[in-house]
Enzyme design. Structure first.
Site, mmCIF file in Angstrom:
data_model
loop_
_atom_site.group_PDB
_atom_site.id
_atom_site.type_symbol
_atom_site.label_atom_id
_atom_site.label_comp_id
_atom_site.label_asym_id
_atom_site.label_seq_id
_atom_site.Cartn_x
_atom_site.Cartn_y
_atom_site.Cartn_z
ATOM 1 N N GLU A 106 0.798 -1.248 0.000
ATOM 2 C CA GLU A 106 0.000 0.000 0.000
ATOM 3 C C GLU A 106 0.824 1.288 0.000
ATOM 4 O O GLU A 106 0.660 2.142 0.877
ATOM 5 C CB GLU A 106 -0.961 -0.012 1.200
ATOM 6 N N GLU A 126 -5.953 -11.437 -0.791
ATOM 7 C CA GLU A 126 -6.919 -10.873 0.171
ATOM 8 C C GLU A 126 -8.332 -10.741 -0.399
ATOM 9 O O GLU A 126 -9.026 -9.745 -0.170
ATOM 10 C CB GLU A 126 -6.438 -9.501 0.674
HETATM 11 C C1 XIL Z 1 -6.217 -6.762 8.332
HETATM 12 C C2 XIL Z 1 -6.445 -7.969 9.228
HETATM 13 O O1 XIL Z 1 -7.337 -8.844 8.575
HETATM 14 C C3 XIL Z 1 -6.980 -7.540 10.572
HETATM 15 O O2 XIL Z 1 -6.999 -8.639 11.474
HETATM 16 C C4 XIL Z 1 -6.111 -6.434 11.159
HETATM 17 O O3 XIL Z 1 -6.710 -5.959 12.331
HETATM 18 C C5 XIL Z 1 -5.936 -5.298 10.180
HETATM 19 O O4 XIL Z 1 -5.416 -5.799 8.972
HETATM 20 N N1 XIL Z 1 -4.827 -4.925 3.791
HETATM 21 C C6 XIL Z 1 -3.849 -5.782 4.223
HETATM 22 C C7 XIL Z 1 -4.122 -6.705 5.344
HETATM 23 O O5 XIL Z 1 -2.773 -5.857 3.604
HETATM 24 O O6 XIL Z 1 -2.989 -6.963 6.111
HETATM 25 C C8 XIL Z 1 -5.239 -6.197 6.210
HETATM 26 O O7 XIL Z 1 -5.533 -7.192 7.176
HETATM 27 C C9 XIL Z 1 -6.454 -5.831 5.389
HETATM 28 C C10 XIL Z 1 -6.122 -4.743 4.405
#
Ligand code: XIL
Length: 351
Positions: free
Chosen positions: A132, A238
């Site tokens: 990001e 994700e």
């Molecule tokens: C999220 C997790 O799922 C949560 O448990 C945590 O509290 C916050 O992060 N982008 C990413 C992930 O790269 O690491 C994130 O994961 C969601 C957004």
């Protein structure tokens, strides 16, 4: 079995939360063994978890995650090395709360990457090196990394990671990469890195999408094509499909975005109606249709969790909602989306 369906196409991965890593979720393990061939840890490899203080590393949970992946012969993804979130303050500020110098910050980055990547050398197959770095308007995100180091922090992160494990695949990962400005900026960043001889192996599109957004899947398709033309692997990382109303119409995945709970934003506390369940299944089928058509460009599709009950979308951006974004329900049963994906692939193969 998802992994059978996609065995000649791409890895199909899932994410393990902290409890699953620590080993008390046998139902989750059963599903992984049946359906997935790659895993990512939700939190246990993030900086604040694995390296909370300058001289303190907490490796045991990540070690367990790695051991589990090795035992089941899974493609292991390390998530994540350099990110604006879940990174402790000491990385950027000294004891008097002043920002550290460029030299110190680079040293912190190098120590972290050498230690973590070095420890799992030859075990983690691919790393999300930078997560990001670009904002939704296609500008560099004004993170502490950027403020102290400038744009070349990205190059440094990739170089350190490559030195620490020359055989690991190295990725750039971000959300809302279907936004044209964001896509263009990432294309430019990766092109520059490659022309400077920096090793970058792939780009991960975080698939935090919804039933109705992006509005047209062509927007994702354009990014898959644009990234693949850079000569790197494309990954969907994700993946989850939000079914709840969006506060402020915010479609991104910035973890710092928060909104207060209100009933209208939590409309399905008991169950999802059949018609929405069907809509979700159709959405998954459409997404996998797109991925499958581009399987020569896509190396992995990772879903952000195994079952609805564990999804971060029950807590973000509003605490305490009931969301239904994944392929298995709260009782670890496959949802209609699973059948929809299987049917789609079988039909495509029969053509
Ligand atoms: C999220 C997790 O799922 C949560 O448990 C945590 O509290 C916050 O992060 N982008 C990413 C992930 O790269 O690491 C994130 O994961 C969601 C957004």
């Amino acid at each position: 079995m998802l992994k059978q369906l996609f065995k000649d196409s791409f890895y199909i991965g899932t994410m393990l939360n902290d409890d699953q890593v620590l080993g008390d979720d046998p139902n989750a393990m059963r599903i992984i063994n049946e359906h997935f061939n790659s895993i990512t840890a939700e939190n246990v490899m993030k900086w604040d978890f694995i390296h909370p203080e300058q001289d303190t590393y907490q490796f045991q949970p990540a070690d367990r995650f790695i051991a589990l992946g090795q035992k089941h012969h899974l493609f292991l993804v390390g998530h994540t090395l350099v990110w604006h979130a879940q990174t402790p303050d000491w990385v950027f500020r000294d004891k008097s709360e002043n920002f550290v110098t460029r030299e110190t910050l680079l040293q912190n980055m190098q120590d972290h990457i050498f230690t973590v990547v070095g420890r799992y050398k030859g075990k983690v197959n691919g790393w999300d090196v930078v997560n990001e770095a670009v904002d939704d308007h296609g500008q560099m995100r004004k993170s502490q990394w950027w403020k102290i180091l400038g744009e070349d922090y990205i190059q440094k992160a990739f170089e350190y990671a490559h030195q620490a494990d020359p055989d690991a695949k190295l990725y750039y990962n971000d959300y809302s990469l279907y936004f044209p400005e964001k896509r263009d900026k990432v294309v430019q960043l990766i092109r520059n890195l490659k022309s400077d001889g920096v090793r970058v192996d792939g780009i991960g599109l975080q698939g935090h999408w919804g039933l109705d957004y992006p509005e047209k899947l062509d927007e994702i398709e354009d990014s898959i094509i644009a990234f693949s033309e850079l000569g790197v692997e494309v990954m969907i990382t994700e993946l989850d499909v939000n079914v709840l109303p969006l506060p402020d119409k915010y479609v991104g995945a910035d973890v710092s975005f928060k909104f207060e709970w209100q009933k209208e934003y939590d409309p399905y506390p008991e169950h999802l109606s059949n018609s929405l369940q069907k809509k979700l299944a159709d959405r998954y089928a459409d997404l996998f249709d797109l991925f499958y058509r581009h399987r020569n460009k896509i190396s992995r599709v990772t879903i952000w969790g195994i079952h609805d009950g564990q999804s971060w979308l029950n807590h973000w951006p509003i605490e305490g909602r009931t969301n239904y974004p994944l392929l298995f329900d709260r009782a670890y049963q496959p949802k209609p989306a699973m059948d929809a994906i299987a049917k789609l692939i079988e039909e495509s193969n029969a053509l």
